[in-house]
Design an enzyme around this catalytic site. Structure first.
Site, mmCIF file in Angstrom:
data_model
loop_
_atom_site.group_PDB
_atom_site.id
_atom_site.type_symbol
_atom_site.label_atom_id
_atom_site.label_comp_id
_atom_site.label_asym_id
_atom_site.label_seq_id
_atom_site.Cartn_x
_atom_site.Cartn_y
_atom_site.Cartn_z
ATOM 1 C CG ASN A 3 -1.707 1.242 1.420
ATOM 2 O OD1 ASN A 3 -1.780 2.074 0.514
ATOM 3 N ND2 ASN A 3 -2.324 1.393 2.576
ATOM 4 C CD1 TRP A 4 3.263 1.101 -3.090
ATOM 5 C CD2 TRP A 4 3.204 2.376 -4.930
ATOM 6 N NE1 TRP A 4 3.864 0.397 -4.104
ATOM 7 C CE2 TRP A 4 3.841 1.157 -5.242
ATOM 8 C CE3 TRP A 4 3.035 3.336 -5.930
ATOM 9 C CZ2 TRP A 4 4.320 0.873 -6.527
ATOM 10 C CZ3 TRP A 4 3.512 3.058 -7.203
ATOM 11 C CH2 TRP A 4 4.152 1.839 -7.499
ATOM 12 C CE LYS A 5 -0.045 3.250 4.865
ATOM 13 N NZ LYS A 5 0.102 3.367 6.307
ATOM 14 C CG HIS A 90 -5.629 1.887 5.626
ATOM 15 N ND1 HIS A 90 -5.147 2.817 6.512
ATOM 16 C CD2 HIS A 90 -4.604 1.038 5.373
ATOM 17 C CE1 HIS A 90 -3.878 2.546 6.777
ATOM 18 N NE2 HIS A 90 -3.519 1.471 6.103
ATOM 19 C CD GLU A 92 -2.743 5.511 6.890
ATOM 20 O OE1 GLU A 92 -2.835 5.516 5.655
ATOM 21 O OE2 GLU A 92 -1.752 5.023 7.493
ATOM 22 C CD GLU A 162 -2.924 -2.291 7.640
ATOM 23 O OE1 GLU A 162 -1.848 -2.504 7.097
ATOM 24 O OE2 GLU A 162 -3.586 -1.262 7.438
ATOM 25 N N GLY A 168 3.145 2.495 10.769
ATOM 26 C CA GLY A 168 4.105 3.585 10.586
ATOM 27 C C GLY A 168 4.889 3.952 11.831
ATOM 28 C CB SER A 207 5.987 -1.592 12.007
ATOM 29 O OG SER A 207 5.585 -0.256 12.277
ATOM 30 N N GLY A 228 3.114 -0.984 4.232
ATOM 31 C CA GLY A 228 3.052 0.433 3.923
ATOM 32 C C GLY A 228 4.428 0.962 3.559
ATOM 33 N N GLY A 229 5.110 1.570 4.509
ATOM 34 C CA GLY A 229 6.398 2.233 4.269
ATOM 35 C C GLY A 229 7.399 1.375 3.505
HETATM 36 P P1 13P Z 1 3.453 0.544 7.636
HETATM 37 O O1 13P Z 1 3.954 -0.721 6.998
HETATM 38 O O2 13P Z 1 4.135 1.761 7.124
HETATM 39 O O3 13P Z 1 3.436 0.436 9.126
HETATM 40 O O4 13P Z 1 1.924 0.734 7.181
HETATM 41 C C1 13P Z 1 1.049 -0.339 7.288
HETATM 42 C C2 13P Z 1 -0.182 0.003 6.571
HETATM 43 O O5 13P Z 1 -0.934 0.862 6.980
HETATM 44 C C3 13P Z 1 -0.462 -0.707 5.312
HETATM 45 O O6 13P Z 1 -1.761 -0.508 4.882
#
Ligand code: 13P
Length: 249
Positions: A3-5, A90, A92, A162, A168, A207, A228-229
């Site tokens: 997920n590149w966000k 998600h 967020e 999650e 993050g 993470s 994510g990251g």
């Molecule tokens: P991180 O891997 O950056 O913690 O993010 C997880 C995430 O929200 C994937 O959707």
């Protein structure tokens, strides 16, 4: 699943996709889904068209069908350009965009109706975990989907656990912590639909790095990761995909 966000530009998108395609043979048995921002989805679908085992997902879909919803993208549109998955609910979006359980369930239903596999995100905040409410919160989020979509809801779906406190932050859930919640999720689905539970893929997100992926993926009910990251760094994402290889062996 990466997920590149809301990160990167066309050039970064192209080089990330190229790196994944170049290394695809080293994780050929693993199902990989890349979820770029919407504006780069078409580009990603085209780049991955000849790469078996790697497909694209959307980061969200509208709760509505087509119509007068300025700025929204319908699940049917995402499917039309070649998207096979969509991240739904998600944390967020739940937090920043005020998406409630019923709205998330509506999006889940829209994805299914458009022939897109929904990836339902569930997870508790740090406060909820500290209050011992993890199971209650996660099962409530699952129940909302059942209420809207019925007992067959998870026959064609993915769940991503999650924990909000792990996203993050660099502080992943331990394999034991994550496994316990994944086990509860599978159990909740099994109560309504044992067959769906047996085939359900439950991803862990929060993470995940190349260094901790293997240990997490080794757990019985952890079927993969939502990254994510680390999905923005080609070497890290490829390392995580490779770490999942033993699971499919
Ligand atoms: P991180 O891997 O950056 O913690 O993010 C997880 C995430 O929200 C994937 O959707």
């Amino acid at each position: 699943m990466g997920n590149w966000k809301m990160n990167g530009r066309r050039q970064e998108a192209q080089s990330l996709l190229s790196a994944v395609v170049t290394h695809a043979a080293s994780f050929s048995d693993v199902d990989v889904v890349v979820c770029p921002p919407y504006v780069y989805l078409g580009l990603a679908v085209e780049r991955l068209a000849d790469c078996p085992g790697i497909v694209c997902g959307a980061q969200d879909v509208s709760a509505h069908a087509d119509g007068a919803y300025t700025g929204e993208v319908s699940a049917a549109m995402a499917r039309d350009i070649g998207c096979e998955f969509a991240i739904i609910g998600h944390s967020e979006r739940r937090t920043l965009c005020g998406e409630t359980d019923p709205v998330v369930a509506e999006k889940f239903a829209r994805a299914l109706a458009a022939d897109i596999t929904p990836v339902l995100c569930v997870g508790e905040t740090a406060k909820e975990r500290d209050a011992g409410r993890t199971r209650e919160v996660v099962l409530r989020q699952i129940d909302a989907v059942y209420a809207a979509c019925g007992t067959r809801a998870f026959e064609r779906a993915v769940v991503a656990y999650e924990p909000v406190w792990a996203i993050g932050t660099g502080r992943a859930a331990s394999p034991d912590e994550a496994q316990a919640v994944h086990h509860d999720i599978r159990g909740a689905v099994a109560q309504r639909n044992p067959e769906a539970a047996a085939g359900l893929r439950i991803l862990y997100g929060g993470s995940v790095k190349a260094q901790n992926a293997r240990e997490l993926f080794a757990c019985a009910d952890i079927d993969g990761g939502l990254i994510g990251g680390a999905s923005l760094v080609a070497g890290d994402f490829i390392g995580i995909c490779q770490a999942a290889c033993f699971k499919s062996a």
